[in-house]
Design an enzyme around this catalytic site. Structure first.
Site, PDB file in Angstrom:
ATOM      1  N   SER A  53       0.842  -1.192   0.000  1.00 61.11           N
ATOM      2  CA  SER A  53       0.000   0.000   0.000  1.00 61.11           C
ATOM      3  C   SER A  53       0.878   1.243   0.000  1.00 61.11           C
ATOM      4  O   SER A  53       2.081   1.164   0.229  1.00 61.11           O
ATOM      5  CB  SER A  53      -0.906   0.014   1.234  1.00 61.11           C
ATOM      6  N   ALA A  54       0.295   2.376  -0.233  1.00 56.58           N
ATOM      7  CA  ALA A  54       1.038   3.635  -0.243  1.00 56.58           C
ATOM      8  C   ALA A  54       1.704   3.881   1.113  1.00 56.58           C
ATOM      9  O   ALA A  54       2.764   4.496   1.184  1.00 56.58           O
ATOM     10  CB  ALA A  54       0.106   4.782  -0.588  1.00 56.58           C
ATOM     11  N   CYS A  55       1.104   3.375   2.173  1.00 55.52           N
ATOM     12  CA  CYS A  55       1.622   3.594   3.526  1.00 55.52           C
ATOM     13  C   CYS A  55       2.977   2.939   3.742  1.00 55.52           C
ATOM     14  O   CYS A  55       3.732   3.349   4.610  1.00 55.52           O
ATOM     15  CB  CYS A  55       0.646   3.033   4.559  1.00 55.52           C
ATOM     16  N   THR A  56       3.280   1.883   2.981  1.00 51.34           N
ATOM     17  CA  THR A  56       4.530   1.155   3.190  1.00 51.34           C
ATOM     18  C   THR A  56       5.384   1.117   1.932  1.00 51.34           C
ATOM     19  O   THR A  56       6.186   0.211   1.751  1.00 51.34           O
ATOM     20  CB  THR A  56       4.250  -0.297   3.642  1.00 51.34           C
TER      21      THR A  56
END
Length: 165
Positions: free
Chosen positions: A92-95
């Site tokens: 995901s964009a978060c990681t």
């Protein structure tokens, strides 16, 4: 506040304003087209065995597809797809800067093994059906190839490990 006049700054503001106006005027049509492409991609990936769409199939952003493929590392898929001209992200964009599985996917109940094999595709109204079909074809090919080479996948298929998807 910078009160120094820059040549062309008025033109830049007018250009940005026109682009914003056009984007807002076409937002609904663009979202509809993008959602149709998204649904085509989801449908095309859905017949890969031991793969799973992450998130709600309907209540999602028009251009967002996040899929997990068991038995294959997302980073490997990412690199192979990049070689085919397909730009996507692993996890995901978060990681995006980490090899750790996405805490968002983990929070959604996606098993660690599946989260490690996830890809995030972002589409927009400039994409075409032909491009989506190309993505589907290449993902099928690469997942099959990498699973064929994977000792982990062999263990899954022999029943030495349990499938999580």
């Amino acid at each position: 506040i910078n009160d120094t006049y820059e040549p062309g700054s008025t033109f830049k503001i007018i250009t940005a304003s026109a682009a914003l106006e056009e984007g807002v005027a076409n937002m609904e049509a663009n979202a509809k087209k993008t959602a149709a492409l998204r649904d085509r991609l989801i449908q095309g990936l859905s017949d890969i065995p031991h793969s799973k769409l992450n998130g709600d199939p309907v209540k999602r952003l028009p251009g967002n597809v996040n899929y997990s493929f068991e038995g294959v590392e997302g980073e490997s898929l990412l690199l192979a797809l990049d070689e085919e001209g397909i730009r996507c992200s692993s996890g995901s964009a978060c990681t995006s800067e980490s090899l750790d599985p996405s805490h968002v996917l983990m929070g959604m109940g996606v098993p660690v093994e599946a989260a490690h094999g996830s890809l995030r595709f972002s589409l927009n109204e400039e994409n075409t059906e032909e491009e989506v079909d190309y993505i589907i074809e290449k993902v099928h090919e690469i997942v099959a190839l990498y699973r064929k080479m994977s000792p982990f996948w062999e263990e899954l298929e022999k029943g030495e490990r349990e499938h999580v998807i």
